[in-house]
Design an enzyme around this catalytic site. Sequence first.
Site, PDB file in Angstrom:
ATOM      1  CB  SER A   1      32.525  30.356  54.843  1.00 19.64           C
ATOM      2  OG  SER A   1      33.268  31.538  55.083  1.00 19.64           O
TER       3      SER A   1
ATOM      4  CE  LYS B   1      30.513  27.385  57.899  1.00 22.31           C
ATOM      5  NZ  LYS B   1      29.123  26.891  57.834  1.00 22.31           N
TER       6      LYS B   1
ATOM      7  CG  ASP C   1      23.059  19.632  69.775  1.00 23.27           C
ATOM      8  OD1 ASP C   1      23.738  19.994  68.790  1.00 23.27           O
ATOM      9  OD2 ASP C   1      23.566  19.216  70.831  1.00 23.27           O
TER      10      ASP C   1
ATOM     11  CE1 TYR D   1      32.243  29.706  60.186  1.00 23.11           C
ATOM     12  CE2 TYR D   1      33.720  30.739  58.586  1.00 23.11           C
ATOM     13  CZ  TYR D   1      32.438  30.461  59.044  1.00 23.11           C
ATOM     14  OH  TYR D   1      31.349  30.936  58.330  1.00 23.11           O
TER      15      TYR D   1
END
Length: 251
Positions: free
Chosen positions: A140, A157, A63, A153
């Site tokens: 990304s 990123k 994890d 997100y």
Amino acid sequence: MTTLTDKVAIVTGGASGIGRATALLFARQGAAVVVADLDAPGAAKVVGEIEAEGGRAVAVRTDVASEADCERAVRTAVETFGGLHVLFNNAGIIRRTTALDITADEWDRVMAVNVRSVFLMCKHAIPAMKDGGSIVNTGSGWGLKGGGNAISYCASKAAVVNMTRALAIDHAKAGIRVNSVNPGDTDTPMLREEARQLSEDWAAFAADAADRPMGRAGSPDEIAQAVLFLASDAASYVTGAALVVDGGGLA
């Protein structure tokens, strides 16, 4: 110049998608690979694929939001294979929501998996890179520009991309290079999960993902080739860079 012979690498999120493709490619290029993933059976399957091709690998259930798990992944690399030279921080999740739709707990989980993990893995990996090394972080295209229905997100990123630059500055004198690879839409389980979260038909979602100059989404193997370049001596003078691999989408 892209050989990884006698190198030891950790790949987080190595059970599927870009992580799996990179773990396999690293092994083919001579690296011993620690496949770290929360999906223990998936990680073990990738190890089996590597060993079937004559490579060396070990799976570690990880994890990446847990410091103890991150430390254990690094310790496993050192104890099993004798050192650490390459770290690919690839584990990540996405929640396709606006600020109004996401819960605080969901926000925290995205930040834990996508950002905290990079910090924790680097914190424990860098001291193990006794003779220098290479760290590649998965950013990304949405870490370099905004995107719709993906606030957590995009924020996570962007943090990865700039954390990469800071790490590159701090550790260059130790011979450690740190770069980010920034994929566009890539045909992975995560891309299909995005379609599910948005309740969109997969065929229509895939067609939208292909709306870029090269007319298609990327493949995990194509992203893995970019990661291999950054990890290898072929990129010996590259650090702090954000390499975009997206078929021209950001352009």
